[in-house]
Design an enzyme around this catalytic site. Sequence first.
Site, short mmCIF file in Angstrom:
data_model
loop_
_atom_site.label_atom_id
_atom_site.label_comp_id
_atom_site.label_asym_id
_atom_site.label_seq_id
_atom_site.Cartn_x
_atom_site.Cartn_y
_atom_site.Cartn_z
N ASP A 38 0.84 -1.19 0.00
CA ASP A 38 0.00 0.00 0.00
C ASP A 38 0.89 1.25 0.00
O ASP A 38 1.90 1.31 0.68
CB ASP A 38 -0.92 0.00 1.24
N ASN A 96 -12.92 -3.37 2.36
CA ASN A 96 -13.94 -2.34 2.47
C ASN A 96 -14.91 -2.47 1.30
O ASN A 96 -14.49 -2.69 0.16
CB ASN A 96 -13.30 -0.94 2.44
N GLY A 102 -15.95 3.34 3.69
CA GLY A 102 -14.93 4.28 3.21
C GLY A 102 -14.11 3.73 2.06
O GLY A 102 -12.99 4.20 1.82
N GLN A 103 -14.62 2.74 1.34
CA GLN A 103 -13.89 2.20 0.18
C GLN A 103 -13.53 3.34 -0.77
O GLN A 103 -14.39 4.10 -1.19
CB GLN A 103 -14.73 1.16 -0.56
N HIS A 109 -10.49 -5.32 -3.47
CA HIS A 109 -9.16 -5.57 -2.91
C HIS A 109 -9.27 -5.99 -1.46
O HIS A 109 -10.20 -5.58 -0.75
CB HIS A 109 -8.24 -4.36 -3.05
P1 5GP Z 1 -9.84 1.29 0.36
O1 5GP Z 1 -10.14 2.47 1.22
O2 5GP Z 1 -10.44 1.44 -1.03
O3 5GP Z 1 -10.20 -0.02 1.01
O4 5GP Z 1 -8.28 1.23 0.20
C1 5GP Z 1 -7.58 1.75 -0.86
C2 5GP Z 1 -6.12 1.68 -0.53
O5 5GP Z 1 -5.38 1.92 -1.72
C3 5GP Z 1 -5.65 2.74 0.48
O6 5GP Z 1 -5.08 2.08 1.61
C4 5GP Z 1 -4.62 3.56 -0.30
O7 5GP Z 1 -3.52 3.96 0.49
C5 5GP Z 1 -4.21 2.62 -1.41
N1 5GP Z 1 -3.78 3.28 -2.63
C6 5GP Z 1 -4.43 4.29 -3.27
N2 5GP Z 1 -3.77 4.63 -4.39
C7 5GP Z 1 -2.68 3.80 -4.45
C8 5GP Z 1 -1.62 3.66 -5.40
O8 5GP Z 1 -1.52 4.37 -6.41
N3 5GP Z 1 -0.70 2.70 -5.15
C9 5GP Z 1 -0.77 1.90 -4.04
N4 5GP Z 1 0.19 0.98 -3.90
N5 5GP Z 1 -1.76 1.99 -3.14
C10 5GP Z 1 -2.71 2.94 -3.35
#
Ligand code: 5GP
Length: 126
Positions: A38, A96, A102-103, A109
């Site tokens: 991440d 999420n 908060g997705q 993923h």
């Molecule tokens: P969500 O809130 O959708 O469950 O999590 C999305 C995750 O993607 C977050 O923890 C955020 O830090 C990560 N993320 C967002 N953009 C990028 C990116 O460009 N590269 C990587 N490696 N992680 C990302």
Amino acid sequence: MAEIDTTYDSENIFAKILRGEIPCNKVYEDDHALAFHDINPQAPVHVLVIPKGSYVSNADFTANAPDAAIVGFMRAVGHVARILDLDAPGYRILANHGVDSGQEVPHYHVHVFGGRSLGPMLKTSD
Ligand code: 5GP
């Protein structure tokens, strides 16, 4: 029962990572999944595992992905935790789904967290 939203934005950031248009710090890849660190880690180990198919969310993936894709993906999540040496100390997996969670990224993923004691499962207040 509400319909499952399967509207997939092929310009989302994980779609771009899957197509190799944006780099990632890769941990593991197979036919079903890609795992990478991440960009904004919330624990000493914070890895994202994404299926290769175009699924928006847990609801979309579990309702619409072929069995082989679901099995392959879940095996990949377990494999990633082993690669990261998390089996013995322990780890947390989290996905999420939708607004209340908060997705942020609309490509399904699973987060894999580890590397320290992770505390309570959920925040108890705002
Ligand atoms: P969500 O809130 O959708 O469950 O999590 C999305 C995750 O993607 C977050 O923890 C955020 O830090 C990560 N993320 C967002 N953009 C990028 C990116 O460009 N590269 C990587 N490696 N992680 C990302």
